[in-house]
Write an enzyme that holds these catalytic residues in place. Structure first.
Site, PDB file in Angstrom:
ATOM      1  N   GLY A 137       0.828  -1.192   0.000  1.00 13.95           N
ATOM      2  CA  GLY A 137       0.000   0.000   0.000  1.00 13.95           C
ATOM      3  C   GLY A 137       0.860   1.239   0.000  1.00 13.95           C
ATOM      4  O   GLY A 137       2.046   1.186  -0.326  1.00 13.95           O
ATOM      5  N   GLY A 138       0.273   2.357   0.399  1.00 16.78           N
ATOM      6  CA  GLY A 138       0.998   3.613   0.377  1.00 16.78           C
ATOM      7  C   GLY A 138       2.238   3.603   1.247  1.00 16.78           C
ATOM      8  O   GLY A 138       3.323   3.967   0.810  1.00 16.78           O
ATOM      9  N   MET A 139       2.084   3.176   2.504  1.00 19.90           N
ATOM     10  CA  MET A 139       3.208   3.202   3.436  1.00 19.90           C
ATOM     11  C   MET A 139       3.466   1.846   4.096  1.00 19.90           C
ATOM     12  O   MET A 139       4.371   1.709   4.902  1.00 19.90           O
ATOM     13  CB  MET A 139       2.951   4.237   4.538  1.00 19.90           C
ATOM     14  N   LYS A 177       3.306  -8.330   8.076  1.00 16.70           N
ATOM     15  CA  LYS A 177       2.856  -6.986   7.753  1.00 16.70           C
ATOM     16  C   LYS A 177       3.776  -5.998   8.446  1.00 16.70           C
ATOM     17  O   LYS A 177       3.987  -6.069   9.668  1.00 16.70           O
ATOM     18  CB  LYS A 177       1.411  -6.777   8.204  1.00 16.70           C
ATOM     19  N   ASP A 211     -14.497  -0.955   7.963  1.00 19.84           N
ATOM     20  CA  ASP A 211     -14.079  -1.024   6.557  1.00 19.84           C
ATOM     21  C   ASP A 211     -14.430  -2.381   5.951  1.00 19.84           C
ATOM     22  O   ASP A 211     -13.632  -2.978   5.222  1.00 19.84           O
ATOM     23  CB  ASP A 211     -12.580  -0.759   6.437  1.00 19.84           C
TER      24      ASP A 211
END
Length: 396
Positions: free
Chosen positions: A81-83, A101, A211
């Site tokens: 992902g982004g970061m 992760k 989410d």
């Protein structure tokens, strides 16, 4: 929403590039200046996490510890992902593959805190529908590492948006090639009930996911169903506000947009929005811009489903996604029970329909012999008798 000023404030701090692309992407608090409060357990964990020796395929880390001390060895990249990123690693001590992760080297301290938060939240939720967390620690460079069970399978979203028979090969029962639309829908509903069970368990621990969507449900190759990505989950507290704009706009409950109180019924809405996607292969909220999608989420009008969606299912989806939380199902368990009831009804309808076909087949055979003036042969009589016997069972 109200006036233009209110509509604009809702997107304050959201980067312009994100506004154009985030309709079906999770908005996380660190992306637009809001702070995601850690639960108290996560605060304590951040202060005293153990160290874990990891080889992540980065040359600067290889020299920090001797190779003989490294338990987790990088094998490949599972997602990014982004970061943050999810790596496939080999755990030498237990001779198994695990998912790791972790944050990227350039990630901020806030991203690391959120990863610790997710690890603690997920680790607290020991349930068959939630991925087990084996360990939460810091690597040699001080980055958080969440070691989890590796899931062999894929996202539920792949089945929702790829209805061809081949998409089902790695999940479910035999005769996958023979599944028709009704059978696939029943399989989707079975998956949804399993997700509801995991959500209901989390709610019993006063944790809401925020989410839920097919993209965040992983299906194992042997029938496993896991609700994943608890990165923006909340530990509920009395009178807790919405805590900023976070979640996936295409699925959001109205209170998530308004900044209203978040509770278990917020997740019920997300489960309903997921059901809508299963039924229509479209998002519950749509628009040409992020602002349009958020406006649609805030309004959450009742959906008029087509003739291909059974009325009972349409009512379930609309009740779960009611604009007023008080009009929704009171719990994920109540929604699960409603879907189960529909599945039982569908089974009865299918048995009756198959029984009627057998009766019609038997009648046609009798009429055919009658027109020709024939006496039924023993074999034909036995076949007709069997058809009627099975039909009687089906009607019963």
């Amino acid at each position: 929403m109200g006036d233009d000023a209110q509509r604009t404030r809702r997107l304050d701090g959201v980067p312009p590039g994100v506004r154009a692309t985030a309709q079906a992407t999770t908005l996380r608090p660190e992306g637009f200046g809001a702070t995601l409060p850690l639960v108290e357990d996560a605060r304590r964990a951040a202060e005293s996490l153990p160290r874990i020796s990891v080889s992540l395929g980065e040359t600067d880390l290889e020299s920090v510890k001797g190779r003989s001390e490294i338990d987790l060895h990088f094998v490949g990249l599972l997602g990014e992902g982004g970061m943050g990123r999810v790596l496939l690693a080999r755990q030498r001590s237990l001779q198994r593959e695990v998912a790791v992760k972790t944050s990227k080297p350039s990630a901020s301290a806030e991203v690391s805190q959120q990863l610790i938060h997710e690890g603690v939240i997920t680790g607290k939720l020991e349930h068959p529908g939630i991925v087990p967390v084996h360990s939460l620690a810091l690597d040699q460079s001080g980055r958080p590492v969440v070691v989890m069970k590796r899931i062999e399978g894929g996202e539920w979203a792949n089945l929702v948006h790829r209805p061809e028979p081949g998409a089902w090969e790695d999940w479910g029962s035999d005769n996958r090639e023979e599944m028709d639309d009704e059978a696939r829908r029943a399989a989707h509903l079975e998956i949804l009930t399993r997700v509801c069970e995991a959500v209901h368990f989390a709610h019993s621990r006063r944790i809401v996911h925020r989410d839920i969507k097919p993209e965040n449900v992983m299906l194992g190759r042997f029938g496993e169903v896991y609700l994943v990505d608890w990165g923006i989950a909340l530990q509920l507290e009395a009178g807790q506000p919405g805590l900023g704009l976070a979640g996936t706009p295409a699925y959001m409950a109205p209170e998530m947009v308004r900044g209203g109180p978040i509770d278990e019924r917020t997740d019920v809405y997300l489960l309903g929005a997921t059901l809508h996607e299963v039924l229509t292969a479209t998002y519950r909220h749509a628009g040409t811009s992020l602002q349009d999608v958020l406006d649609a989420a805030e309004r959450s009008p009742t959906v008029e489903y087509g003739d291909d969606v059974p009325e009972e299912l349409a009512q379930i989806a609309n009740r779960a996604t009611a604009r007023d939380p008080a009009k929704r199902y009171a719990s994920a368990e109540e929604l699960r029970a409603a879907v189960r009831t529909f599945l039982r009804h569908q089974t009865s309808v299918r048995l009756s329909r198959e029984a009627q076909i057998r009766v019609e087949t038997a009648e046609a055979e009798l009429a055919n012999n009658s027109r020709r003036g024939r006496t039924l042969a023993p074999t034909s009589l036995r076949e007709i008798s069997e058809l009627l016997s099975v039909a009687r069972f089906g009607f019963a």
